[in-house]
Design an enzyme around this catalytic site. Structure first.
Site, PDB file in Angstrom:
ATOM      1  N   ASN A   1       0.818  -1.221   0.000  1.00 27.79           N
ATOM      2  CA  ASN A   1       0.000   0.000   0.000  1.00 27.79           C
ATOM      3  C   ASN A   1       0.849   1.267   0.000  1.00 27.79           C
ATOM      4  O   ASN A   1       0.370   2.338   0.333  1.00 27.79           O
ATOM      5  CB  ASN A   1      -0.914   0.016   1.223  1.00 27.79           C
ATOM      6  CG  ASN A   1      -1.833  -1.183   1.281  1.00 27.79           C
ATOM      7  OD1 ASN A   1      -2.354  -1.627   0.259  1.00 27.79           O
ATOM      8  ND2 ASN A   1      -2.022  -1.735   2.458  1.00 27.79           N
TER       9      ASN A   1
ATOM     10  N   SER B   1     -11.141  -1.094  -1.424  1.00 29.05           N
ATOM     11  CA  SER B   1      -9.859  -1.785  -1.316  1.00 29.05           C
ATOM     12  C   SER B   1      -9.741  -3.026  -2.193  1.00 29.05           C
ATOM     13  O   SER B   1      -8.648  -3.362  -2.605  1.00 29.05           O
ATOM     14  CB  SER B   1      -9.571  -2.135   0.140  1.00 29.05           C
ATOM     15  OG  SER B   1     -10.737  -2.496   0.815  1.00 29.05           O
TER      16      SER B   1
ATOM     17  N   LYS C   1      -0.977   3.706   4.615  1.00 32.29           N
ATOM     18  CA  LYS C   1      -0.957   3.367   3.187  1.00 32.29           C
ATOM     19  C   LYS C   1      -0.121   4.396   2.422  1.00 32.29           C
ATOM     20  O   LYS C   1       1.088   4.395   2.568  1.00 32.29           O
ATOM     21  CB  LYS C   1      -2.374   3.191   2.702  1.00 32.29           C
ATOM     22  CG  LYS C   1      -2.878   1.871   3.299  1.00 32.29           C
ATOM     23  CD  LYS C   1      -4.311   1.548   3.185  1.00 32.29           C
ATOM     24  CE  LYS C   1      -4.526   0.188   3.834  1.00 32.29           C
ATOM     25  NZ  LYS C   1      -5.800   0.078   4.520  1.00 32.29           N
TER      26      LYS C   1
ATOM     27  N   HIS D   1     -14.860  -2.136   4.422  1.00 31.05           N
ATOM     28  CA  HIS D   1     -13.743  -2.785   5.107  1.00 31.05           C
ATOM     29  C   HIS D   1     -14.190  -3.418   6.441  1.00 31.05           C
ATOM     30  O   HIS D   1     -15.064  -2.880   7.124  1.00 31.05           O
ATOM     31  CB  HIS D   1     -12.665  -1.729   5.370  1.00 31.05           C
ATOM     32  CG  HIS D   1     -11.357  -2.281   5.827  1.00 31.05           C
ATOM     33  ND1 HIS D   1     -11.016  -2.354   7.148  1.00 31.05           N
ATOM     34  CD2 HIS D   1     -10.306  -2.769   5.134  1.00 31.05           C
ATOM     35  CE1 HIS D   1      -9.794  -2.867   7.255  1.00 31.05           C
ATOM     36  NE2 HIS D   1      -9.345  -3.121   6.043  1.00 31.05           N
TER      37      HIS D   1
ATOM     38  N   ASP E   1     -14.606   6.574   4.494  1.00 27.78           N
ATOM     39  CA  ASP E   1     -13.267   6.032   4.738  1.00 27.78           C
ATOM     40  C   ASP E   1     -12.424   6.256   3.481  1.00 27.78           C
ATOM     41  O   ASP E   1     -12.699   5.673   2.432  1.00 27.78           O
ATOM     42  CB  ASP E   1     -13.384   4.532   5.069  1.00 27.78           C
ATOM     43  CG  ASP E   1     -12.046   3.902   5.424  1.00 27.78           C
ATOM     44  OD1 ASP E   1     -10.999   4.395   4.966  1.00 27.78           O
ATOM     45  OD2 ASP E   1     -12.042   2.886   6.149  1.00 27.78           O
TER      46      ASP E   1
ATOM     47  N   HIS F   1      -7.732   4.497   1.019  1.00 30.82           N
ATOM     48  CA  HIS F   1      -7.008   4.344  -0.252  1.00 30.82           C
ATOM     49  C   HIS F   1      -7.081   5.588  -1.124  1.00 30.82           C
ATOM     50  O   HIS F   1      -6.551   5.605  -2.239  1.00 30.82           O
ATOM     51  CB  HIS F   1      -7.554   3.136  -1.025  1.00 30.82           C
ATOM     52  CG  HIS F   1      -7.464   1.869  -0.247  1.00 30.82           C
ATOM     53  ND1 HIS F   1      -6.301   1.140  -0.160  1.00 30.82           N
ATOM     54  CD2 HIS F   1      -8.372   1.229   0.530  1.00 30.82           C
ATOM     55  CE1 HIS F   1      -6.507   0.086   0.616  1.00 30.82           C
ATOM     56  NE2 HIS F   1      -7.750   0.124   1.054  1.00 30.82           N
TER      57      HIS F   1
ATOM     58  N   GLU G   1     -16.666   3.784   1.457  1.00 22.94           N
ATOM     59  CA  GLU G   1     -15.265   4.102   1.181  1.00 22.94           C
ATOM     60  C   GLU G   1     -15.211   4.948  -0.091  1.00 22.94           C
ATOM     61  O   GLU G   1     -16.101   4.849  -0.931  1.00 22.94           O
ATOM     62  CB  GLU G   1     -14.461   2.805   0.967  1.00 22.94           C
ATOM     63  CG  GLU G   1     -14.445   1.916   2.193  1.00 22.94           C
ATOM     64  CD  GLU G   1     -13.656   0.609   1.979  1.00 22.94           C
ATOM     65  OE1 GLU G   1     -12.705   0.595   1.174  1.00 22.94           O
ATOM     66  OE2 GLU G   1     -14.010  -0.376   2.630  1.00 22.94           O
TER      67      GLU G   1
HETATM   68  C1  PLP Z   1      -6.325  -0.587   5.633  1.00 27.38           C
HETATM   69  C2  PLP Z   1      -7.694  -0.090   5.887  1.00 27.38           C
HETATM   70  C3  PLP Z   1      -8.102   0.256   7.175  1.00 27.38           C
HETATM   71  C4  PLP Z   1      -7.262  -0.030   8.380  1.00 27.38           C
HETATM   72  O1  PLP Z   1      -6.243   0.886   8.515  1.00 27.38           O
HETATM   73  P1  PLP Z   1      -4.962   0.499   9.390  1.00 27.38           P
HETATM   74  O2  PLP Z   1      -4.340   1.808   9.705  1.00 27.38           O
HETATM   75  O3  PLP Z   1      -4.120  -0.378   8.534  1.00 27.38           O
HETATM   76  O4  PLP Z   1      -5.454  -0.207  10.617  1.00 27.38           O
HETATM   77  C5  PLP Z   1      -9.353   0.823   7.321  1.00 27.38           C
HETATM   78  N1  PLP Z   1     -10.166   1.028   6.271  1.00 27.38           N
HETATM   79  C6  PLP Z   1      -9.810   0.662   5.023  1.00 27.38           C
HETATM   80  C7  PLP Z   1     -10.762   0.890   3.898  1.00 27.38           C
HETATM   81  C8  PLP Z   1      -8.572   0.099   4.797  1.00 27.38           C
HETATM   82  O5  PLP Z   1      -8.234  -0.291   3.568  1.00 27.38           O
END
Ligand code: PLP
Length: 375
Positions: A36, A172, A232, A124, A198, A201, A168
């Site tokens: 990532n 992902s 990421k 997620h 969220d 990404h 999101e």
């Molecule tokens: C990776 C991810 C998370 C978690 O984040 P971390 O900091 O790795 O715990 C939360 N939401 C999404 C959509 C993700 O891809």
């Protein structure tokens, strides 16, 4: 003991179904296409050394020694939150230990007895865990189908005090993107909608200055809870929400994964701030990684395979598990490390390779990757 027998038998079942998860090291001499580190910061030694050279005083500390509410509220945390709120133009920002902490903790701290939650079917796992922990009534709408979310709102919104709509910006698994204008329209049409987005990404990769897809579309000020992660594209660790002051104060008082955990180390917060300040200057990296995403998706479509990606995450759906593993091996032999994703992570019959691109990939390597699709 029965306990150990049960664990062993469960693991055997997983192994026999080809679904046993194991920890492995990244093989040497392969290009990582399953990470990532979207902006290629991880192996940018000059950039990293520049950070170490700039590091002074309290920011050099390797531990916060306690939670934020005790003695862990270090200057680097305050500075990072100020920078986030200023960049997004929000009243406030709050930083967490990880995206997992953020998504499991925010919703339970905010729901009341008359809250409803609408969640994208492919959200997620951390969001799903947060929804479950909140105890709120929830419905899942079809993936990336805001018209379906709207039908739930038409039916139920009036019965609840507020409706959290959670999704999101860049998904992902498939790298497809939410229609954020349509998302914001839900909030305009239903006055009790609270938008929770969220951008794990999206941050770093999208937008003129790398603030994510909502900022790129100019709708970030309509998002009530914009969550981003630092693990990421920002090549660090931790997460944030930008929001109103009243939400921030509520989280500080009620959010268990904020209250009952040690604060991030000052050195890490300082690194995140260092990267965050450099984001605006990384336009060329964003262009490169997004252009590779587009070209890869076109190569896959060129094989007659549907590909919904609109980002730097590109699924190459093969179908059968065995064929997918063979394809992963073929890429590996050519020097590209890309992991197969199989059911139950994705629907049955849609096993795939999931390419997660990085600006670190040189043009020549990328062109070599594309030739592997000419089979
Ligand atoms: C990776 C991810 C998370 C978690 O984040 P971390 O900091 O790795 O715990 C939360 N939401 C999404 C959509 C993700 O891809």
């Amino acid at each position: 003991m029965k306990f150990f027998d049960r664990l062993t038998s469960d693991l055997t079942t997983l192994r026999e179904a080809g679904n046993l998860r194991t920890l492995r090291l990244l093989p040497e001499d392969t290009l990582n296409l399953s990470g990532n580190d979207y902006l290629g910061i991880l192996n940018d030694t000059a950039f990293r050394e520049g950070f170490y050279d700039s590091l002074t005083g309290e920011d050099r500390k390797l531990s916060a020694a306690s939670s934020r509410l005790l003695t862990g509220n270090v200057p680097a945390a305050v500075a990072l939150e100020e920078a986030l709120a200023q960049a997004y133009g929000t009243e406030a920002a709050l930083v967490f230990g990880s995206g997992y902490h953020a998504n499991t903790g925010i919703l339970p701290a905010l729901v009341g007895p008359k809250s409803l939650v609408l969640s994208d079917k492919l959200n997620h796992a951390s969001m799903i865990d947060g929804i479950r922990a909140s105890g709120a009534t929830f419905y899942r709408f079809r993936h990336n189908d805001l018209a379906h979310a709207r039908t739930f709102l038409e039916r139920y919104a009036a019965e609840y005090e507020e409706v959290f709509v959670m999704t999101e910006s860049v998904f992902s698994m498939d790298g497809d993107c939410t229609d954020l204008e349509a998302l914001v329209k839900l909030k305009h049409d239903f006055p009790n909608v609270v938008l929770y987005l969220d951008e794990a990404h999206g941050v770093g990769v999208f937008g003129e200055t790398g603030l994510g897809l909502a900022h790129a579309k100019g709708v970030h000020h309509e998002i009530d809870l914009l969550v981003g992660t630092f693990g990421k594209a920002l090549c660090s660790t931790g997460a944030f929400v930008v929001c109103s002051s009243v939400i921030r104060e509520t989280l500080i008082n009620k959010m268990r994964p904020f209250i009952f955990t040690t604060a991030l180390p000052p050195v890490n917060l300082a690194w995140t701030l260092y990267v965050f300040r450099a984001l605006a200057g990384m336009t060329a990296r964003r262009r490169h990684v997004l252009s590779m995403g587009q070209r890869l998706a076109e190569a896959i479509r060129g094989k007659g395979i549907a590909c919904v990606s609109a980002s730097h995450i590109v699924p190459y759906v093969i179908g059968e598990n065995d064929a997918t593993i063979l394809e992963a091996q073929r890429f590996r032999q050519a020097g590209f490390y890309v992991l197969p994703i199989r059911p139950p992570t994705v629907p049955r019959g849609t096993a795939r390779l999931r390419f997660s691109l990085s600006a670190e990939i040189a043009e020549a390597d990328f062109e070599r990757l594309l030739t592997l699709f000419q089979h």
